[in-house]
Design an enzyme around this catalytic site. Structure first.
Site, PDB file in Angstrom:
ATOM      1  N   ARG A 185      -4.461  22.977  15.412  1.00 40.10           N
ATOM      2  CA  ARG A 185      -4.227  21.575  15.824  1.00 40.10           C
ATOM      3  C   ARG A 185      -5.189  20.594  15.166  1.00 40.10           C
ATOM      4  NH1 ARG A 185      -3.454  24.318  20.577  1.00 40.10           N
ATOM      5  NH2 ARG A 185      -1.240  24.522  21.075  1.00 40.10           N
ATOM      6  N   LYS A 192      -3.392  10.162   3.930  1.00 39.87           N
ATOM      7  CA  LYS A 192      -1.998  10.604   3.884  1.00 39.87           C
ATOM      8  C   LYS A 192      -1.972  12.021   3.324  1.00 39.87           C
ATOM      9  CE  LYS A 192       0.636   6.311   3.414  1.00 39.87           C
ATOM     10  NZ  LYS A 192       1.582   5.562   2.554  1.00 39.87           N
ATOM     11  N   GLU A 204      -2.580   4.180 -11.689  1.00 43.28           N
ATOM     12  CA  GLU A 204      -2.948   3.738 -10.330  1.00 43.28           C
ATOM     13  C   GLU A 204      -4.164   2.805 -10.368  1.00 43.28           C
ATOM     14  OE1 GLU A 204      -1.002   4.451  -7.778  1.00 43.28           O
ATOM     15  OE2 GLU A 204      -0.145   6.457  -8.024  1.00 43.28           O
ATOM     16  N   LYS A 264      -8.939   0.502  -2.209  1.00 44.63           N
ATOM     17  CA  LYS A 264      -8.100   1.311  -1.325  1.00 44.63           C
ATOM     18  C   LYS A 264      -8.734   1.410   0.054  1.00 44.63           C
ATOM     19  CE  LYS A 264      -5.080   5.059  -0.572  1.00 44.63           C
ATOM     20  NZ  LYS A 264      -4.296   6.156  -1.088  1.00 44.63           N
ATOM     21  N   GLU A 267      -0.052   1.858   7.662  1.00 45.77           N
ATOM     22  CA  GLU A 267       0.946   1.112   6.895  1.00 45.77           C
ATOM     23  C   GLU A 267       1.920   0.328   7.755  1.00 45.77           C
ATOM     24  OE1 GLU A 267       2.143   3.113   3.309  1.00 45.77           O
ATOM     25  OE2 GLU A 267       3.952   1.894   3.140  1.00 45.77           O
ATOM     26  N   ARG A 285      -0.992  -2.267   3.799  1.00 43.97           N
ATOM     27  CA  ARG A 285      -1.078  -1.025   3.022  1.00 43.97           C
ATOM     28  C   ARG A 285       0.135  -0.868   2.101  1.00 43.97           C
ATOM     29  NH1 ARG A 285      -3.403   4.969   4.871  1.00 43.97           N
ATOM     30  NH2 ARG A 285      -3.074   5.922   2.825  1.00 43.97           N
ATOM     31  N   ASN A 320       1.988   0.158  -2.775  1.00 38.33           N
ATOM     32  CA  ASN A 320       3.222   0.671  -3.383  1.00 38.33           C
ATOM     33  C   ASN A 320       3.710  -0.195  -4.537  1.00 38.33           C
ATOM     34  OD1 ASN A 320       3.420   2.878  -1.629  1.00 38.33           O
ATOM     35  ND2 ASN A 320       4.240   1.542  -0.043  1.00 38.33           N
ATOM     36  N   HIS A 377       5.980   1.268  -7.121  1.00 39.29           N
ATOM     37  CA  HIS A 377       6.416   2.575  -6.639  1.00 39.29           C
ATOM     38  C   HIS A 377       7.900   2.674  -6.312  1.00 39.29           C
ATOM     39  CE1 HIS A 377       2.204   3.545  -6.687  1.00 39.29           C
ATOM     40  NE2 HIS A 377       2.429   4.762  -6.243  1.00 39.29           N
ATOM     41  N   HIS A 431       9.665   5.749  -7.906  1.00 33.80           N
ATOM     42  CA  HIS A 431      10.329   6.827  -7.169  1.00 33.80           C
ATOM     43  C   HIS A 431      11.752   7.039  -7.667  1.00 33.80           C
ATOM     44  CE1 HIS A 431       7.227   6.133  -3.757  1.00 33.80           C
ATOM     45  NE2 HIS A 431       6.778   6.993  -4.654  1.00 33.80           N
ATOM     46  N   HIS A 476       3.842  11.051 -12.226  1.00 36.35           N
ATOM     47  CA  HIS A 476       3.856   9.992 -11.212  1.00 36.35           C
ATOM     48  C   HIS A 476       3.171   8.708 -11.700  1.00 36.35           C
ATOM     49  CE1 HIS A 476       3.740   8.025  -7.326  1.00 36.35           C
ATOM     50  NE2 HIS A 476       2.440   7.840  -7.494  1.00 36.35           N
TER      51      HIS A 476
END
Ligand SMILES: NC(=O)c1ccc[n+]([C@@H]2O[C@H](COP(=O)([O-])OP(=O)(O)OC[C@H]3O[C@@H](n4cnc5c(N)ncnc54)[C@H](O)[C@@H]3O)[C@@H](O)[C@H]2O)c1
Ligand SMILES: [Zn+2]
Length: 373
Positions: free
Chosen positions: A124, A146, A188, A230, A240, A244, A248, A251, A255, A269
Site C-alpha cells: 500500500r 506521476k 521538454e 516544474k 492537475e 499543471r 502539456n 503534447h 500524442h 516522445h
C-alpha cells in the site's frame, strides 16, 4: 568542488528535494541515509543503464554502509507494462522490502514511472528515490509524482500520484546518453521556456548548442531551471486541476503523432513534443494570439539544435490531417469531448484553450503534411 543545487518541491507532508549536480551517484549513500529506516535499499533499473551506472551507485551506497540489491528489467517503453509491473513488484517482495524501506529507481522515464508505481502499490505504498539517468527524466518525469504504466488501451492509463522522497539528478550520467535521446529530452527543456519563461528560452537560444556538446555548467543550469519550473507548477497544482496542464504544451499533437507512428523509435516522445510545440505556436499565430514570426523563431531554435522540428522530419507514412485530429480526440486530455490545447500569447506565455476552430486545425496539419517530401 562542483556546484550542487537543491530545488525544493513544497508539497507539505509530501515535500522533497531534487538534488542537481555532478558526482551525486558516488555520494548516493550520504544523500539517501536520512531517509532510511535500516541500511538497505532495493534498486530497480534496466540492463542498459545497469551496465553503465549500477556499479557506481552501489559503491556510493556501500561507502555509507548501505547494502543494496538490484533488479534490471529489459530497456524500453515495452517494460512500462503489466508484465513489467508484476516482475518489479514480485521482485521487491522476494527481496522482503518492508513498509518503511526505500525503493530506488535508477533509469530514464520508463524505470522512474514503473518503479514509482511499483513503490506506490507495494504494501500500500513505500517510499522511493528517483535517480534519473536520461535528460527527459531529470527535467521532467522524475519530478511531480506521476507514476504508471501503459496498457493496450494507451499510454499512462494506469497509475498513481506518488511523490518520491528524494530525486538525485546527477548530470554526469548524461555523458553516456545517446545523442538522439539527449536531444529528445531537450524537447521538454525547450518546452519550459516556451510555456512560461521567455528569458530561459533566450538563454537556450544562446547556450543550447554548448549544452548539447556537453558543457557541464550549461547542462547544470538547464536542468536546474527546468526542475524549478516544474517544481513550481506541481507545488501550485499537484493533481492537475489547472496550471499543471500547461506542462502539456505540444503534447496533444505529440500524442497523436506517437499513436500514428505506433510508439516506436520512428518518433521519440521528446521529438514529438518539439514538433508539437512548433505546431502549437503555428496554431497560436494563425488564431492571431501571437506574432506571425514567433513560430519561425521556435522552429529556428529547434533546427539549430539539430532536432526534429516539422512533420517532414518524421520518416515513413503518416495518416491525413483528419485522422490525426481523430487521434487527438482519443487523447486522455480531452475534457467533455472538446479538444484541449495549450496555446501561447507569446514565447513564455502559454494558456489552456478549449476552442480551437476545427477547420484551422485541419489546415495547419494539412499544410504541415503537404510539406513532407
Ligand atoms: N511521470 C511523468 O511526469 C513523465 C513525464 C514525461 C515522460 N514520462 C515518461 O517517460 C518515459 C520516457 O522517458 P525516457 O525518454 O527517459 O525513456 P527511457 O527510460 O526509455 O530512456 C531512453 C533511452 O535511453 C537509455 N538511457 C537512459 N539513461 C541512459 C544513460 N545515462 N546512458 C545511456 N543510455 C541511457 C535507455 O536505456 C533508453 O534506451 C515515457 O514512458 C514517458 O511516458 C513521464
Ligand atoms: Zn512529455
Amino acid at each position: 568542488m562542483t556546484q550542487i543545487d537543491r530545488v525544493h518541491v513544497p508539497l507539505g507532508a509530501r515535500a522533497y528535494d531534487v538534488v542537481i549536480g555532478q558526482g551525486l551517484v558516488a555520494q548516493a549513500g550520504a544523500l539517501m541515509q536520512p531517509f532510511l529506516a535500516r541500511p538497505r535499499v532495493a534498486v530497480l533499473t534496466e540492463s542498459r543503464v545497469a551496465g553503465l551506472h549500477l556499479e557506481n551507485l552501489q559503491a556510493g551506497l556501500s561507502a555509507q554502509g548501505i547494502a543494496s540489491s538490484a533488479h534490471a528489467l529489459t530497456p524500453g517503453e515495452g517494460t512500462k507494462s503489466w508484465d513489467g509491473l508484476r516482475e518489479s513488484v514480485e521482485w521487491l517482495l522476494d527481496e522482503k522490502v518492508e513498509r518503511r524501506d526505500v525503493v530506488v529507481a535508477l533509469g530514464g522515464g520508463v524505470i522512474g514511472d514503473l518503479g514509482g508505481f511499483a513503490a506506490a502499490i507495494l504494501r500500500r505504498g513505500v517510499r522511493f528515490v528517483q535517480v534519473p539517468t536520461s535528460l527527459l527524466a531529470q527535467v521532467d518525469s522524475s519530478v511531480g509524482g506521476k507514476t504508471g504504466i501503459n496498457t493496450r488501451h494507451g499510454k499512462n492509463l494506469v497509475g498513481a500520484f506518488h511523490q518520491p522522497s528524494l530525486v538525485l539528478a546527477d548530470i554526469d550520467l548524461l555523458d553516456s546518453l545517446p545523442k538522439r535521446d539527449f536531444l529528445a529530452g531537450y524537447g521538454e527543456v525547450v518546452k519550459y521556456g516556451l510555456l512560461g519563461d521567455a528569458a530561459f528560452f533566450e538563454w537556450l537560444e544562446v547556450n543550447g548548442p554548448a549544452l548539447a556538446r556537453g558543457d557541464k555548467s550549461a547542462r547544470h543550469y538547464a536542468v536546474r531551471r527546468s526542475v524549478e519550473m516544474k517544481a513550481g507548477i506541481v507545488a501550485r497544482d499537484e493533481t492537475e486541476q489547472g496550471e499543471r496542464a500547461l506542462l502539456n504544451l505540444g503534447h496533444t499533437f505529440c500524442h497523436a503523432l506517437e499513436a500514428a507512428t505506433g510508439y516506436c523509435d520512428r518518433l521519440l516522445h521528446g521529438e514529438g513534443v518539439a514538433i508539437g510545440c512548433a505546431l502549437a505556436f503555428e496554431v497560436s499565430a494563425r488564431m492571431g494570439l501571437c506574432a506571425q514570426e514567433t513560430p519561425s523563431r521556435v522552429r529556428a531554435h529547434l533546427r539549430a539544435m539539430g532536432m526534429a522540428t516539422d512533420l517532414a522530419d518524421i520518416a515513413g507514412d503518416l495518416p491525413d490531417a483528419a485522422a490525426l485530429v481523430a487521434l487527438m480526440a482519443q487523447d486522455k486530455k480531452v475534457q467533455d469531448g472538446r479538444l484541449r490545447f495549450i496555446l501561447a500569447r507569446e514565447i513564455g506565455q502559454a494558456f489552456v484553450c478549449d476552442d480551437v476552430p476545427g477547420d484551422l486545425l485541419l489546415s495547419v496539419l494539412s499544410e504541415a503534411l503537404a510539406a513532407r517530401p
